[in-house]
Design an enzyme around this catalytic site. Structure first.
Site, PDB file in Angstrom:
ATOM      1  N   ARG A  57     -21.766  18.916 -15.265  1.00  0.00           N
ATOM      2  CA  ARG A  57     -22.718  20.003 -15.506  1.00  0.00           C
ATOM      3  C   ARG A  57     -23.945  19.939 -14.609  1.00  0.00           C
ATOM      4  O   ARG A  57     -24.354  20.956 -14.020  1.00  0.00           O
ATOM      5  CB  ARG A  57     -23.194  19.980 -16.963  1.00  0.00           C
ATOM      6  N   THR A  58     -24.586  18.792 -14.523  1.00  0.00           N
ATOM      7  CA  THR A  58     -25.887  18.738 -13.861  1.00  0.00           C
ATOM      8  C   THR A  58     -25.746  19.038 -12.365  1.00  0.00           C
ATOM      9  O   THR A  58     -26.456  19.891 -11.818  1.00  0.00           O
ATOM     10  CB  THR A  58     -26.549  17.371 -14.079  1.00  0.00           C
ATOM     11  N   LYS A  87     -23.160  -0.102   2.197  1.00  0.00           N
ATOM     12  CA  LYS A  87     -23.463  -1.051   3.284  1.00  0.00           C
ATOM     13  C   LYS A  87     -24.719  -1.833   2.991  1.00  0.00           C
ATOM     14  O   LYS A  87     -25.164  -2.642   3.810  1.00  0.00           O
ATOM     15  CB  LYS A  87     -23.638  -0.284   4.602  1.00  0.00           C
ATOM     16  N   ARG A 108     -29.347  11.634  -9.327  1.00  0.00           N
ATOM     17  CA  ARG A 108     -28.868  10.934 -10.541  1.00  0.00           C
ATOM     18  C   ARG A 108     -28.557   9.499 -10.157  1.00  0.00           C
ATOM     19  O   ARG A 108     -27.895   9.249  -9.143  1.00  0.00           O
ATOM     20  CB  ARG A 108     -27.624  11.596 -11.125  1.00  0.00           C
ATOM     21  N   HIS A 136     -33.710  12.424 -18.732  1.00  0.00           N
ATOM     22  CA  HIS A 136     -32.937  13.508 -18.110  1.00  0.00           C
ATOM     23  C   HIS A 136     -33.759  14.782 -18.359  1.00  0.00           C
ATOM     24  O   HIS A 136     -33.405  15.628 -19.178  1.00  0.00           O
ATOM     25  CB  HIS A 136     -31.564  13.579 -18.766  1.00  0.00           C
TER      26      HIS A 136
HETATM   27  N1   CP Z   1     -25.263  16.932 -19.769  1.00  0.00           N
HETATM   28  C1   CP Z   1     -25.001  16.306 -18.604  1.00  0.00           C
HETATM   29  O1   CP Z   1     -25.879  15.667 -18.015  1.00  0.00           O
HETATM   30  O2   CP Z   1     -23.714  16.434 -18.177  1.00  0.00           O
HETATM   31  P1   CP Z   1     -23.126  15.799 -16.848  1.00  0.00           P
HETATM   32  O3   CP Z   1     -23.139  14.314 -17.013  1.00  0.00           O
HETATM   33  O4   CP Z   1     -21.741  16.365 -16.730  1.00  0.00           O
HETATM   34  O5   CP Z   1     -24.018  16.202 -15.707  1.00  0.00           O
END
Ligand code: CP
Length: 308
Positions: A57-58, A87, A108, A136
Protein backbone atom coordinates in the site's frame (compact mmCIF):
# COMPACT_ATOMS: atom_id res chain seq x y z
CA UNK A 1 -11.50 24.75 -7.11
CA UNK A 2 -9.29 26.58 -4.56
CA UNK A 3 -6.30 24.32 -3.99
CA UNK A 4 -3.78 26.84 -2.73
CA UNK A 5 -5.07 27.77 0.69
CA UNK A 6 -2.10 28.71 2.90
CA UNK A 7 -0.46 25.84 4.75
CA UNK A 8 2.52 25.78 7.03
CA UNK A 9 5.25 24.57 4.70
CA UNK A 10 6.50 21.21 5.85
CA UNK A 11 9.93 19.96 5.13
CA UNK A 12 10.48 16.45 6.48
CA UNK A 13 7.69 14.20 7.71
CA UNK A 14 9.21 12.04 10.43
CA UNK A 15 6.59 11.83 13.21
CA UNK A 16 2.83 12.27 13.33
CA UNK A 17 3.35 14.68 16.24
CA UNK A 18 4.65 17.27 13.76
CA UNK A 19 1.09 17.94 12.59
CA UNK A 20 -1.25 20.19 14.52
CA UNK A 21 -5.01 20.27 14.18
CA UNK A 22 -5.24 23.39 11.97
CA UNK A 23 -2.69 21.99 9.58
CA UNK A 24 -4.51 18.65 9.53
CA UNK A 25 -7.80 20.37 8.71
CA UNK A 26 -6.12 22.17 5.79
CA UNK A 27 -4.46 18.95 4.60
CA UNK A 28 -7.76 17.06 4.73
CA UNK A 29 -9.53 19.87 2.84
CA UNK A 30 -6.84 19.69 0.19
CA UNK A 31 -7.24 15.91 0.05
CA UNK A 32 -10.99 16.26 -0.49
CA UNK A 33 -10.32 18.78 -3.29
CA UNK A 34 -7.78 16.46 -4.96
CA UNK A 35 -9.85 13.27 -4.67
CA UNK A 36 -10.13 11.84 -8.18
CA UNK A 37 -8.09 14.67 -9.73
CA UNK A 38 -5.51 13.98 -12.43
CA UNK A 39 -3.38 16.88 -13.55
CA UNK A 40 0.18 17.92 -14.29
CA UNK A 41 0.92 20.22 -11.36
CA UNK A 42 4.00 18.19 -10.30
CA UNK A 43 5.23 17.53 -13.84
CA UNK A 44 8.65 19.00 -13.08
CA UNK A 45 9.10 16.94 -9.88
CA UNK A 46 10.65 13.56 -9.17
CA UNK A 47 9.86 11.34 -6.19
CA UNK A 48 12.30 8.62 -5.07
CA UNK A 49 10.97 5.71 -3.06
CA UNK A 50 13.60 3.90 -0.99
CA UNK A 51 12.06 0.82 0.59
CA UNK A 52 14.28 -1.37 2.77
CA UNK A 53 11.22 -3.29 4.02
CA UNK A 54 8.35 -4.83 2.00
CA UNK A 55 5.26 -2.78 1.20
CA UNK A 56 2.20 -2.94 -1.01
CA UNK A 57 0.00 0.00 0.00
CA UNK A 58 2.48 2.65 1.08
CA UNK A 59 4.88 2.43 -1.86
CA UNK A 60 2.28 1.94 -4.56
CA UNK A 61 -0.12 4.59 -3.20
CA UNK A 62 2.71 7.14 -2.99
CA UNK A 63 3.71 6.28 -6.55
CA UNK A 64 0.09 6.45 -7.73
CA UNK A 65 -0.35 9.81 -5.97
CA UNK A 66 2.76 11.23 -7.66
CA UNK A 67 1.74 9.94 -11.10
CA UNK A 68 -1.80 11.35 -10.71
CA UNK A 69 -0.24 14.77 -10.13
CA UNK A 70 1.94 14.48 -13.24
CA UNK A 71 5.20 13.78 -11.39
CA UNK A 72 7.86 11.17 -12.12
CA UNK A 73 9.01 8.34 -9.89
CA UNK A 74 12.14 6.29 -9.36
CA UNK A 75 13.21 4.02 -6.59
CA UNK A 76 14.25 0.70 -5.19
CA UNK A 77 12.39 -1.92 -3.20
CA UNK A 78 14.19 -4.56 -1.14
CA UNK A 79 16.86 -1.87 -0.86
CA UNK A 80 19.01 -3.89 1.56
CA UNK A 81 19.58 -6.28 -1.36
CA UNK A 82 18.99 -4.29 -4.54
CA UNK A 83 20.74 -1.04 -3.66
CA UNK A 84 24.40 -0.46 -2.81
CA UNK A 85 23.47 -1.08 0.83
CA UNK A 86 24.50 -4.68 0.11
CA UNK A 87 28.02 -3.39 -0.62
CA UNK A 88 28.10 -1.67 2.76
CA UNK A 89 26.90 1.82 1.84
CA UNK A 90 25.37 3.63 4.81
CA UNK A 91 21.82 4.96 4.77
CA UNK A 92 23.25 8.47 5.15
CA UNK A 93 25.42 8.18 2.02
CA UNK A 94 22.54 6.71 0.01
CA UNK A 95 20.23 9.55 1.07
CA UNK A 96 22.87 12.18 0.26
CA UNK A 97 23.10 10.76 -3.27
CA UNK A 98 19.35 10.32 -3.84
CA UNK A 99 18.85 13.93 -2.70
CA UNK A 100 20.62 14.92 -5.90
CA UNK A 101 18.45 12.66 -8.09
CA UNK A 102 14.96 13.51 -6.77
CA UNK A 103 12.94 16.35 -5.24
CA UNK A 104 11.53 14.24 -2.40
CA UNK A 105 12.42 10.90 -0.78
CA UNK A 106 9.91 8.42 0.62
CA UNK A 107 11.78 6.07 2.95
CA UNK A 108 10.75 2.82 4.60
CA UNK A 109 13.37 1.20 6.80
CA UNK A 110 13.53 -1.59 9.36
CA UNK A 111 15.34 0.52 11.99
CA UNK A 112 13.55 2.90 14.33
CA UNK A 113 15.00 6.37 13.86
CA UNK A 114 16.11 5.76 10.25
CA UNK A 115 13.87 8.54 8.89
CA UNK A 116 15.30 11.05 11.35
CA UNK A 117 18.83 10.00 10.34
CA UNK A 118 17.92 10.43 6.67
CA UNK A 119 16.32 13.82 7.31
CA UNK A 120 19.48 14.99 9.06
CA UNK A 121 21.55 14.63 5.87
CA UNK A 122 18.98 15.03 3.06
CA UNK A 123 18.79 18.22 1.00
CA UNK A 124 15.22 17.44 -0.12
CA UNK A 125 12.18 16.53 2.03
CA UNK A 126 12.18 13.03 3.53
CA UNK A 127 8.89 11.28 4.28
CA UNK A 128 8.93 8.50 6.85
CA UNK A 129 7.03 5.60 5.29
CA UNK A 130 7.62 3.44 8.37
CA UNK A 131 10.77 3.10 10.48
CA UNK A 132 10.81 -0.35 12.10
CA UNK A 133 8.64 -0.34 15.25
CA UNK A 134 8.89 3.47 15.41
CA UNK A 135 6.29 5.44 13.44
CA UNK A 136 4.30 5.52 10.22
CA UNK A 137 3.04 9.11 10.11
CA UNK A 138 1.45 9.09 6.64
CA UNK A 139 -0.55 6.01 7.63
CA UNK A 140 -1.76 7.99 10.65
CA UNK A 141 -2.80 10.83 8.34
CA UNK A 142 -4.85 8.53 6.13
CA UNK A 143 -6.29 6.78 9.19
CA UNK A 144 -7.42 10.06 10.72
CA UNK A 145 -8.80 11.22 7.36
CA UNK A 146 -10.75 7.95 7.23
CA UNK A 147 -12.17 8.54 10.72
CA UNK A 148 -13.29 12.02 9.66
CA UNK A 149 -14.94 10.59 6.53
CA UNK A 150 -16.51 7.54 8.17
CA UNK A 151 -17.51 8.85 11.61
CA UNK A 152 -18.05 12.46 10.50
CA UNK A 153 -15.86 14.06 13.16
CA UNK A 154 -12.65 13.51 15.15
CA UNK A 155 -13.34 15.47 18.35
CA UNK A 156 -14.84 13.18 20.99
CA UNK A 157 -14.12 9.92 19.15
CA UNK A 158 -13.61 6.78 21.23
CA UNK A 159 -11.26 4.23 19.67
CA UNK A 160 -10.11 0.74 20.63
CA UNK A 161 -6.58 0.01 19.38
CA UNK A 162 -6.22 -3.78 19.17
CA UNK A 163 -3.56 -6.34 18.41
CA UNK A 164 0.17 -5.73 18.40
CA UNK A 165 0.53 -2.36 20.11
CA UNK A 166 4.16 -2.99 21.05
CA UNK A 167 5.60 -3.25 17.54
CA UNK A 168 2.68 -1.83 15.56
CA UNK A 169 3.89 1.57 14.39
CA UNK A 170 0.56 2.54 12.80
CA UNK A 171 -1.32 2.44 16.11
CA UNK A 172 1.48 4.37 17.80
CA UNK A 173 1.41 7.14 15.19
CA UNK A 174 -2.38 7.37 15.13
CA UNK A 175 -2.58 7.59 18.94
CA UNK A 176 -0.05 10.43 18.94
CA UNK A 177 -1.94 12.27 16.20
CA UNK A 178 -5.40 11.84 17.74
CA UNK A 179 -4.19 12.86 21.21
CA UNK A 180 -4.39 16.51 20.09
CA UNK A 181 -8.17 16.42 19.65
CA UNK A 182 -10.55 17.32 22.47
CA UNK A 183 -12.70 14.62 24.02
CA UNK A 184 -10.98 11.62 22.43
CA UNK A 185 -10.84 8.43 24.49
CA UNK A 186 -8.52 5.46 23.90
CA UNK A 187 -8.80 1.79 24.85
CA UNK A 188 -5.68 -0.29 24.24
CA UNK A 189 -6.69 -3.92 23.78
CA UNK A 190 -3.79 -6.37 23.78
CA UNK A 191 -2.25 -9.20 25.78
CA UNK A 192 0.49 -7.94 28.14
CA UNK A 193 3.28 -9.18 25.86
CA UNK A 194 2.29 -6.68 23.13
CA UNK A 195 0.53 -3.96 25.14
CA UNK A 196 1.18 -0.34 24.22
CA UNK A 197 4.59 1.09 25.18
CA UNK A 198 5.39 3.32 28.13
CA UNK A 199 6.49 6.09 25.76
CA UNK A 200 2.98 6.42 24.29
CA UNK A 201 1.37 6.26 27.73
CA UNK A 202 3.69 9.04 28.92
CA UNK A 203 2.65 11.25 25.97
CA UNK A 204 -1.04 10.63 26.71
CA UNK A 205 -0.51 11.46 30.38
CA UNK A 206 1.20 14.72 29.38
CA UNK A 207 -1.75 15.61 27.18
CA UNK A 208 -4.31 14.36 29.76
CA UNK A 209 -5.93 12.00 27.27
CA UNK A 210 -8.13 9.39 29.03
CA UNK A 211 -7.21 5.78 28.25
CA UNK A 212 -7.69 2.28 29.58
CA UNK A 213 -5.77 -0.96 29.01
CA UNK A 214 -7.45 -4.35 28.70
CA UNK A 215 -6.92 -7.73 27.09
CA UNK A 216 -10.60 -8.31 26.24
CA UNK A 217 -12.01 -6.84 23.03
CA UNK A 218 -15.37 -8.51 23.72
CA UNK A 219 -15.75 -6.40 26.88
CA UNK A 220 -15.26 -3.06 25.10
CA UNK A 221 -16.20 -3.47 21.44
CA UNK A 222 -19.74 -2.20 21.98
CA UNK A 223 -18.50 0.95 23.65
CA UNK A 224 -16.46 2.65 20.89
CA UNK A 225 -16.84 4.57 17.61
CA UNK A 226 -13.82 2.93 15.99
CA UNK A 227 -12.11 -0.44 16.36
CA UNK A 228 -8.56 -0.26 14.97
CA UNK A 229 -7.36 -3.83 14.57
CA UNK A 230 -3.70 -4.58 13.76
CA UNK A 231 -1.59 -7.53 12.68
CA UNK A 232 0.83 -9.17 15.09
CA UNK A 233 4.21 -8.29 13.59
CA UNK A 234 5.84 -11.72 13.47
CA UNK A 235 8.97 -10.29 11.82
CA UNK A 236 9.81 -8.16 14.88
CA UNK A 237 9.73 -10.91 17.57
CA UNK A 238 13.01 -12.45 18.70
CA UNK A 239 11.24 -14.88 21.08
CA UNK A 240 8.85 -17.25 19.19
CA UNK A 241 6.90 -18.03 22.39
CA UNK A 242 6.06 -14.33 22.79
CA UNK A 243 4.79 -14.28 19.21
CA UNK A 244 2.54 -17.28 19.92
CA UNK A 245 1.13 -15.62 23.07
CA UNK A 246 0.34 -12.48 21.10
CA UNK A 247 -0.95 -14.18 17.97
CA UNK A 248 -3.48 -16.40 19.73
CA UNK A 249 -5.09 -13.39 21.44
CA UNK A 250 -8.17 -12.62 19.34
CA UNK A 251 -9.73 -12.57 15.95
CA UNK A 252 -12.63 -10.43 14.78
CA UNK A 253 -15.33 -12.52 13.15
CA UNK A 254 -19.02 -12.14 12.35
CA UNK A 255 -20.01 -13.09 15.91
CA UNK A 256 -17.83 -10.41 17.48
CA UNK A 257 -19.10 -7.85 14.93
CA UNK A 258 -22.62 -8.36 16.33
CA UNK A 259 -21.43 -6.52 19.45
CA UNK A 260 -20.13 -3.49 17.47
CA UNK A 261 -22.53 -0.55 17.33
CA UNK A 262 -24.36 -0.02 14.01
CA UNK A 263 -22.74 3.41 13.58
CA UNK A 264 -19.21 2.27 14.51
CA UNK A 265 -16.46 1.30 12.04
CA UNK A 266 -13.79 -1.37 11.89
CA UNK A 267 -10.44 -0.21 10.57
CA UNK A 268 -7.14 -1.99 9.91
CA UNK A 269 -3.98 -0.52 8.30
CA UNK A 270 -3.51 -3.82 6.37
CA UNK A 271 -2.04 -6.21 5.49
CA UNK A 272 -4.22 -8.52 7.58
CA UNK A 273 -3.42 -12.14 8.12
CA UNK A 274 -6.24 -13.80 10.08
CA UNK A 275 -7.02 -11.21 12.77
CA UNK A 276 -10.13 -10.21 10.79
CA UNK A 277 -12.11 -13.07 9.23
CA UNK A 278 -12.84 -12.53 5.53
CA UNK A 279 -16.56 -13.06 6.29
CA UNK A 280 -16.48 -9.58 7.86
CA UNK A 281 -15.41 -7.85 4.61
CA UNK A 282 -18.96 -7.45 3.31
CA UNK A 283 -20.14 -5.75 6.53
CA UNK A 284 -20.70 -2.04 5.72
CA UNK A 285 -18.91 -1.14 8.96
CA UNK A 286 -15.71 -2.82 7.65
CA UNK A 287 -13.87 0.30 6.46
CA UNK A 288 -10.38 -1.09 5.87
CA UNK A 289 -10.43 -1.21 2.08
CA UNK A 290 -11.91 2.30 1.89
CA UNK A 291 -9.22 3.30 4.41
CA UNK A 292 -6.44 1.93 2.16
CA UNK A 293 -7.91 3.73 -0.86
CA UNK A 294 -7.78 6.99 1.11
CA UNK A 295 -4.00 6.52 1.13
CA UNK A 296 -3.75 7.76 -2.45
CA UNK A 297 -5.83 10.85 -1.75
CA UNK A 298 -4.02 11.88 1.42
CA UNK A 299 -0.60 11.27 -0.16
CA UNK A 300 -1.59 13.41 -3.14
CA UNK A 301 -2.40 16.20 -0.70
CA UNK A 302 0.88 15.70 1.14
CA UNK A 303 3.02 15.68 -2.03
CA UNK A 304 1.16 18.71 -3.33
CA UNK A 305 1.79 20.53 -0.04
CA UNK A 306 5.49 19.70 -0.03
CA UNK A 307 6.31 20.10 -3.70
CA UNK A 308 4.00 22.45 -5.54
N1 CP B 1 -0.37 -0.15 5.82
C1 CP B 1 0.84 -0.35 5.26
O1 CP B 1 1.82 0.30 5.63
O2 CP B 1 0.85 -1.31 4.29
P1 CP B 1 2.14 -1.75 3.47
O3 CP B 1 3.08 -2.40 4.42
O4 CP B 1 1.61 -2.69 2.42
O5 CP B 1 2.76 -0.51 2.88
Amino acid sequence: MALREPLTRLRHVVSSEQFHTEELAALFARAEALDGVRDQRLSQRIMASLFYEPSTRTRLSFESAMLRLGGSILGTEAAHTFSSAIKGETLEDTVRMVSTYADIIVLRHDQQGAAARAAAVATVPVINAGDGPGEHPTQALLDLFTIQREVGHIDGVSIAFCGDLRFGRTARSLALLMAQYPGVRFIFVAPPVVQVGADIIARLDERRVPYTLTDSLRDVIGDVDVVYQTRVQRERFTDPSEFEQANSAFRIDRNLMRLLRPDAVLMHPLPRVDEIASEVDSDPRAAYFRQAANGVTIRMALLDTLLW
